[in-house]
Design a protein around this motif. Sequence first.
Motif, mmCIF file in Angstrom:
data_model
loop_
_atom_site.group_PDB
_atom_site.id
_atom_site.type_symbol
_atom_site.label_atom_id
_atom_site.label_comp_id
_atom_site.label_asym_id
_atom_site.label_seq_id
_atom_site.Cartn_x
_atom_site.Cartn_y
_atom_site.Cartn_z
ATOM 1 N N LEU A 279 0.832 -1.207 0.000
ATOM 2 C CA LEU A 279 0.000 0.000 0.000
ATOM 3 C C LEU A 279 0.865 1.254 0.000
ATOM 4 O O LEU A 279 0.584 2.226 -0.707
ATOM 5 N N GLY A 280 1.949 1.233 0.783
ATOM 6 C CA GLY A 280 2.836 2.393 0.839
ATOM 7 C C GLY A 280 3.488 2.696 -0.492
ATOM 8 O O GLY A 280 3.707 3.869 -0.845
ATOM 9 N N ASN A 281 3.778 1.654 -1.261
ATOM 10 C CA ASN A 281 4.441 1.853 -2.549
ATOM 11 C C ASN A 281 3.567 2.565 -3.573
ATOM 12 O O ASN A 281 4.060 2.978 -4.625
ATOM 13 N N LEU A 282 2.280 2.722 -3.277
ATOM 14 C CA LEU A 282 1.401 3.470 -4.177
ATOM 15 C C LEU A 282 1.622 4.977 -4.073
ATOM 16 O O LEU A 282 1.229 5.724 -4.967
ATOM 17 N N SER A 283 2.258 5.419 -2.976
ATOM 18 C CA SER A 283 2.531 6.848 -2.785
ATOM 19 C C SER A 283 3.942 7.172 -3.255
ATOM 20 O O SER A 283 4.854 6.342 -3.124
ATOM 21 N N PRO A 284 4.179 8.367 -3.815
ATOM 22 C CA PRO A 284 5.523 8.725 -4.259
ATOM 23 C C PRO A 284 6.477 8.887 -3.077
ATOM 24 O O PRO A 284 6.074 9.307 -1.985
ATOM 25 N N ALA A 285 7.728 8.537 -3.293
ATOM 26 C CA ALA A 285 8.747 8.659 -2.242
ATOM 27 C C ALA A 285 9.407 10.031 -2.309
ATOM 28 O O ALA A 285 9.574 10.608 -3.390
#
Length: 471
Positions: A279-285
């Motif tokens: 789920l976190g990987n769906l947001s930009p870093a």
Amino acid sequence: MQLITTILCGGAGSRLWPVSRELHPKPFIRLADGQSLLQKAFLRGAQLPGVAEILTVTNRDLLFKTQDEFREVNTNDLPTSFVLEPCGRNTAAAIATAVLQVIKRYGPDALMLVLAADHLIADQAAFEAAVAKASQLAAAGKLVTFGIEPTAPETGYGYIEAKGNEVLRFVEKPSLEKAQEYLASGRFLWNSGIFCFTAGTMLKQMELHCPEVFAASAACAELSREAQGNGFTQLELDNKSFQAVPDVSIDYAVMEKSDRIAVVPCSIGWTDIGSWTALGNLSPADESGNRILGDALTYGTRNCIIQSTDRLVGAVGVEDLIVIDTPDAVLVAKKSSAQDVKHIYAQLKATGHEAHKIHRTVHRPWGTYTVLEEGNGFKIKRIEVKPGASLSLQMHHHRSEHWIVVRGMAKVVNGDAELFVNTNESTYIPAGHKHRLENPGILSLVMIEVQSGAYLGEDDIVRFDDIYGRA
């Protein structure tokens, strides 16, 4: 040939605790664009050519929440129907009851596309092309599964060894070394859990390969209540007989045994949102590799996933952590241990802690309530009632309630009296009094409820009448 998109919306999503709870499971999690995973599944199925209906199999406690989700995105008024489970019995039971319902309403030649409610698919055009290929195979009598062309040696997925559309074998989640071998061979696909078949073909294969599951599901369906309304149908499965259905997955019950299996290899931008890392990987870093949703400040912090929608989170000098803050629970975990979050959920459930089941804000058919504060002998709630909605006519044995309207106007039954309570006005309801709250207006009604008594549990309620069928 009519296409019935069937969405399986079950499971607790325990690896996404504390946002995912038993009565607010993973499919209802909202992503950064404001849509939930369930809404995205609905739109994915609704946009397919020739779709006649969206059929959803879900827990009966989630019906009204699911209907609210669909109402937001069903702009074309596509017909919807529901199979309502009293408890979870795995995917074989869910698909068996859905197949029976489709055959009853559309006949054995109806085409069914089975989707999970917690997947993401980025490439709708490629997905539609894959569905078209699967539909041809299904019309020829195949049970079709969708195989995702792998992009990494993933150990969290099952695999399918395939030759063209032929399935050679199914493989359980492998070790890293095996996953690397599978990726290098070019013969293996990720098992997506998406299926396509005619209802009649699946019926015959279930009768052949898992007759106990199918017979028990059919017996349950015969004892179950069906209701129909404007644009919807729902089948509420009988509680006692459904619990007798064997708890087994459709993969184990049918797909791994049948000789009528085919696979459609595809690259559709598929993601199984099974953990906080996914789920976190769906947001930009950011420049330090942190993925942040909400209000957070970092210093010397790298490669962390931080989510907080109500409070400020500060992270200093930490790496590779998951920090998820909700109003009543905080999760802190190593990213490498993301799959183990389910053990915290299991401990909460085993001890009866409410944090496994509900959030501080709880959704009901009529609106929501939020517990603001509670202590020995008292509880304070914020209650919001949707326009035209009504709570049940009810009574409590052990608590009295004081209602203060802060926005809108309430129509209240209090004992033998019926009255209207305006903004900045209140009413007191003693223990043992029948009472009902209704919003007669066109705007949301907001009120504060102060409960007092020796026992304040949500199960201290006797319903006499309810427009949502809970009495």
